[in-house]
Design an enzyme around this catalytic site. Structure first.
Site, PDB file in Angstrom:
ATOM      1  N   VAL A 160       2.563   0.969   3.155  1.00 35.85           N
ATOM      2  CA  VAL A 160       3.143   0.331   4.165  1.00 35.85           C
ATOM      3  C   VAL A 160       3.381  -1.510   3.106  1.00 35.85           C
ATOM      4  CG1 VAL A 160       0.930  -2.088   5.390  1.00 35.85           C
ATOM      5  CG2 VAL A 160       1.067   0.748   4.713  1.00 35.85           C
TER       6      VAL A 160
ATOM      7  N   ASP B 195     -12.491   9.534  10.495  1.00 37.82           N
ATOM      8  CA  ASP B 195     -11.679   8.734   9.099  1.00 37.82           C
ATOM      9  C   ASP B 195     -12.601   7.865   8.599  1.00 37.82           C
ATOM     10  OD1 ASP B 195     -10.762   9.785   6.424  1.00 37.82           O
ATOM     11  OD2 ASP B 195      -9.129   9.256   6.379  1.00 37.82           O
TER      12      ASP B 195
ATOM     13  N   GLY C 102       0.749  -0.999   0.172  1.00 39.00           N
ATOM     14  CA  GLY C 102       0.026  -0.225   0.082  1.00 39.00           C
ATOM     15  C   GLY C 102       0.258   1.511   0.273  1.00 39.00           C
TER      16      GLY C 102
ATOM     17  N   LYS D  74       4.587   0.130   8.855  1.00 38.03           N
ATOM     18  CA  LYS D  74       4.050   1.244   7.710  1.00 38.03           C
ATOM     19  C   LYS D  74       5.514   2.029   8.160  1.00 38.03           C
ATOM     20  CE  LYS D  74       0.430   4.883   7.531  1.00 38.03           C
ATOM     21  NZ  LYS D  74      -0.957   5.114   7.525  1.00 38.03           N
TER      22      LYS D  74
ATOM     23  N   GLY E  53       0.165   5.224   0.748  1.00 41.49           N
ATOM     24  CA  GLY E  53      -0.109   6.793   0.752  1.00 41.49           C
ATOM     25  C   GLY E  53       0.713   7.829   0.425  1.00 41.49           C
ATOM     26  N   GLY E  54       0.067   9.324   0.864  1.00 45.47           N
ATOM     27  CA  GLY E  54       0.497  10.505   0.831  1.00 45.47           C
ATOM     28  C   GLY E  54       1.522  10.823   1.077  1.00 45.47           C
TER      29      GLY E  54
END
Length: 270
Positions: free
Chosen positions: A25, A127, A18, A44, A20-21
């Site tokens: 991960v 979230d 994964g 992460k 993200g910004g």
């Protein structure tokens, strides 16, 4: 980025799973032979260029809030260090992969239970969205898991508008977040309602081409009448969602479980 086979702290990287910004991960496993069989984890790691105070604080908050909550439908946290954390590996992908309405309703019920559990401990997730609901691929069972507590906060008395910027995902953001008020349990319920609408109809309740228009929709537009567009949805579905998506937090349901139970009952085959 870390490479496959690279050792990081006491973990060995298996593959990236994964992005993200600010972080990546990885699927990883423990490398300490003396500790017994290797344990699979989701590792992460913040990008080096994103290890600023705000990103480090968010990662620390993600770990600390989730670690306080021991629930089968909330991701388990293991340990953390500077710019990284190790948590339970939930490799089944997002909840949108579920093929049937019955499975999606069951997953929503599990997440509603997890949210009520967190709320009873004065923690708001802030979230909730389909991307933060992952699936455990264990054969013969359905287990949905709520992840990413990076925006979580404690429930507190709202004493008026605040100046904090909105960080939550706009398609799922409650009006009180958009107007700078403190989030409450009802804030998560609103996001869960947006998530439920997306899982049941294919898109969240409010859509727009730009952020300001989406904010305006959350603040002023009434929820759609989905039963007029989708034959399989009864009119009571519209009424149930209208309450969960009420502009005022005080007008929503008393718990996430109550809301999802009503949705499930409304959509069960007669």
């Amino acid at each position: 980025m870390l490479t496959v086979g690279e050792r990081f702290e006491r973990y060995v990287v298996d593959e990236p799973i994964g992005r993200g910004g600010h972080a990546t991960v990885y699927r990883a496993h423990t490398a300490d032979a003396e500790r017994g069989a290797p344990r699979q984890v989701a590792l992460k790691v913040l990008d080096e260029q994103h290890r600023h105070r705000a990103q480090l604080a968010r990662l620390r908050r993600e770990f600390e809030y989730a670690r306080r909550l021991r629930h089968p439908h909330i991701v388990a946290m293991y340990e953390r260090g500077f710019g990284w954390l190790a948590m339970e590996l939930v490799p089944g992908g997002p909840v949108t992969r579920l093929a049937t309405l019955a499975e999606r309703l069951e997953a929503l019920a599990q997440i509603a239970e997890a949210l009520d559990y967190a709320h009873n401990r004065a923690i708001v997730h802030c979230d909730v969205k389909p991307a933060n609901i992952l699936l455990d691929p264990e054969p013969g069972q359905l287990r949905a898991v709520l992840v990413d507590f990076g925006l979580a906060t404690r429930v507190c008395a709202d004493v008026g508008p605040r100046c904090d910027p909105v960080e939550a995902s706009l398609p799922y953001s409650a009006p009180e977040l958009l107007t700078g008020h403190a989030p409450t349990e009802a804030t998560d319920e609103y996001a869960l309602a947006c998530t439920a609408v997306e899982l049941i109809t294919g898109s969240p309740p409010f859509t727009a081409d730009n952020g300001p228009a989406l904010v305006e929709a959350h603040l002023t537009q009434p929820p759609p009448h989905w039963s007029r567009e989708i034959d399989s949805l009864p009119r009571v579905f519209d009424a149930i969602l209208a309450k969960a998506l009420a502009k005022s937090p005080a007008d929503r349901y008393q718990s996430c479980r109550e809301f999802i139970a009503l949705v499930t009952r409304a959509l069960q085959p007669k």
